[in-house]
Design a protein around this motif. Structure first.
Motif, PDB file in Angstrom:
ATOM      1  N   GLY A   8       0.822  -1.202   0.000  1.00 24.71           N
ATOM      2  CA  GLY A   8       0.000   0.000   0.000  1.00 24.71           C
ATOM      3  C   GLY A   8       0.849   1.242   0.000  1.00 24.71           C
ATOM      4  N   ARG A  10       0.315   5.641   0.875  1.00 26.11           N
ATOM      5  CA  ARG A  10      -0.596   6.714   1.276  1.00 26.11           C
ATOM      6  C   ARG A  10      -0.674   7.802   0.213  1.00 26.11           C
ATOM      7  N   GLU A  41      -2.788  -1.176  -2.768  1.00 22.90           N
ATOM      8  CA  GLU A  41      -3.798  -0.313  -2.153  1.00 22.90           C
ATOM      9  C   GLU A  41      -3.362   1.152  -2.106  1.00 22.90           C
ATOM     10  N   GLN A  46      -5.880   5.528   5.608  1.00 21.47           N
ATOM     11  CA  GLN A  46      -4.676   5.721   6.423  1.00 21.47           C
ATOM     12  C   GLN A  46      -4.156   7.160   6.298  1.00 21.47           C
ATOM     13  N   GLN A 141      -3.719  -1.308   9.189  1.00 17.95           N
ATOM     14  CA  GLN A 141      -2.809  -1.845   8.158  1.00 17.95           C
ATOM     15  C   GLN A 141      -2.762  -3.372   8.191  1.00 17.95           C
ATOM     16  N   ASP A 144      -5.606  -4.296   6.173  1.00 19.99           N
ATOM     17  CA  ASP A 144      -5.283  -4.144   4.739  1.00 19.99           C
ATOM     18  C   ASP A 144      -4.619  -5.410   4.208  1.00 19.99           C
ATOM     19  N   GLN A 159       8.666   0.332   6.985  1.00 21.31           N
ATOM     20  CA  GLN A 159       7.408  -0.391   7.217  1.00 21.31           C
ATOM     21  C   GLN A 159       7.578  -1.700   7.991  1.00 21.31           C
TER      22      GLN A 159
HETATM   23  N1  TRP Z   1       1.969   2.533   5.718  1.00 21.07           N
HETATM   24  C1  TRP Z   1       2.288   2.556   4.317  1.00 21.07           C
HETATM   25  C2  TRP Z   1       3.000   3.884   4.010  1.00 21.07           C
HETATM   26  O1  TRP Z   1       2.972   4.788   4.804  1.00 21.07           O
HETATM   27  C3  TRP Z   1       1.109   2.410   3.420  1.00 21.07           C
HETATM   28  C4  TRP Z   1       0.306   1.150   3.609  1.00 21.07           C
HETATM   29  C5  TRP Z   1      -1.001   1.092   3.916  1.00 21.07           C
HETATM   30  C6  TRP Z   1       0.767  -0.199   3.462  1.00 21.07           C
HETATM   31  N2  TRP Z   1      -1.426  -0.201   3.968  1.00 21.07           N
HETATM   32  C7  TRP Z   1      -0.379  -1.015   3.720  1.00 21.07           C
HETATM   33  C8  TRP Z   1       1.985  -0.796   3.182  1.00 21.07           C
HETATM   34  C9  TRP Z   1      -0.293  -2.415   3.680  1.00 21.07           C
HETATM   35  C10 TRP Z   1       2.065  -2.191   3.143  1.00 21.07           C
HETATM   36  C11 TRP Z   1       0.924  -2.984   3.403  1.00 21.07           C
HETATM   37  O2  TRP Z   1       3.544   4.038   2.928  1.00 21.07           O
END
Ligand code: TRP
Length: 335
Positions: A8, A10, A41, A46, A141, A144, A159
């Motif tokens: 994902g 943001r 995503e 988030q 998350q 997610d 992460q």
């Molecule tokens: N936290 C991640 C960022 O700040 C974005 C993110 C949201 C993400 N959901 C996730 C990353 C699920 C990996 C898996 O860039």
């Protein structure tokens, strides 16, 4: 059986080189591997944990980010590109997971800890900015990731604590409700953290040192001209150490075919920093031009971007619904 990849990003601004070389370049490689089913995503819910008071900016950035991703070669035929807020199953799962983690554990999460420090520095105190939603975003998350049975999570180094948090939630869930969820594993690129041209350890939007993929030639030129070089090199023909020079670091990153010459000439004092920066500017623009070209196409075909997001979100939601059905059964709330 295909392995599930989930990651994902943001929508808080445009894609910069730190993200590109740290993570998203790797995504483009992974999408071509037929062994993987890939969900990507756009984490607008988030983003709202930090930007809840500026929703139109988040909305705008969803499209900006989608265009950036498509411009670097993300292929919507190979990747389910979707918008987090359009999948209510993720929010539902977040509520159930919130019982499986303590507040103390969330406060100990290194990523959350760092971000609280940044908020304090920015606002003077944590006060209004450290909300329940913010402290709980690792839980969301975890939802997610598991809503799409994510097994491999290609991310940048920052992460890792969030993936560890997800693994703990999964273990807790499985120990209480039965073995249903998979523990995800991080997948780091070969360059999981990218330094800034200003010499700082990380390139980031909030650090004010980012080079964006959509930067114009003038912006690129200005930023590279200000880059930090070996401080011991005063005169143009002083020998220097390229390995402590940010300009050389970026020559390496963009894989300048002339790299060896750059290195040798720098060491021998046969190249001045201005000349070297000009070469980097030219190579950087050559690297960015095809991306800029594609971006222009999508800027002129917004409806295509919207269609891609709509279809990606529909197919992703089908998967999340299946997961939710199993979770509800396991938790005995399948009325
Ligand atoms: N936290 C991640 C960022 O700040 C974005 C993110 C949201 C993400 N959901 C996730 C990353 C699920 C990996 C898996 O860039």
């Amino acid at each position: 059986m295909k392995k599930n990849i989930l990651t994902g990003i943001r929508p808080t601004g445009n894609l910069h080189l730190g993200h590109y070389f740290g993570a998203s370049r790797n995504w483009i490689k992974l999408q071509d591997n037929p062994e993987y089913d890939f969900h990507l995503e756009i984490a607008d819910v988030q983003a709202l944990t930090d930007h809840f008071d500026d929703p139109s900016k988040v909305r705008e950035n969803v499209y900006e980010l989608a265009m950036d991703l498509l411009s670097i070669g993300l292929d919507p035929k190979k990747v389910h590109l979707f918008i987090q807020s359009q999948i209510p199953e993720i929010a539902e799962l977040t509520v159930f997971y919130s019982n499986l983690v303590t507040m103390a554990r969330l406060y100990r999460n290194p990523t959350v800890k760092t971000e609280i420090k940044q908020k304090k520095a920015l606002f003077g105190n944590e006060g209004e900015s450290v909300t329940y939603g913010f402290v709980g975003y690792p839980v969301s998350q975890a939802a997610d990731i598991t809503a799409f049975n994510g097994e491999l999570i290609p991310v940048g180094e920052d992460q890792l604590p969030l993936i560890e948090q997800c693994r703990e939630i999964v273990r807790k869930f499985n120990s209480i409700y039965g073995d249903l969820l998979k523990e995800p594993e991080p997948l780091l690129s070969s360059t999981p953290r990218i330094k800034g041209l200003d010499g700082s350890e990380k390139m980031g939007k909030s650090l004010g040192n980012a080079i964006y993929l959509k930067d114009s030639e003038e912006e690129i030129s200005k930023k590279i001209m200000n880059a930090i070089t070996d401080p011991n090199k005063i005169k143009k023909d002083d020998p220097a150490n390229p390995h402590i020079c940010m300009v050389y670091y970026y020559h390496q990153l963009i894989q300048n075919p002339n790299l060896e010459t750059v290195c040798e000439e720098c060491k021998k004092g046969h190249r001045g920093c201005v000349q070297c920066k000009k070469e980097l500017i030219q190579k950087m623009n050559e690297f960015l031009d095809p991306i800029r070209e594609k971006r222009k196409y999508y800027e002129n075909h917004q409806e295509e971007v919207e269609k891609i997001l709509k279809e990606g979100t529909e197919s992703a939601r089908a998967t999340a619904k299946e997961t939710m059905k199993k979770v509800r059964e396991a938790m005995k709330i399948n009325y």
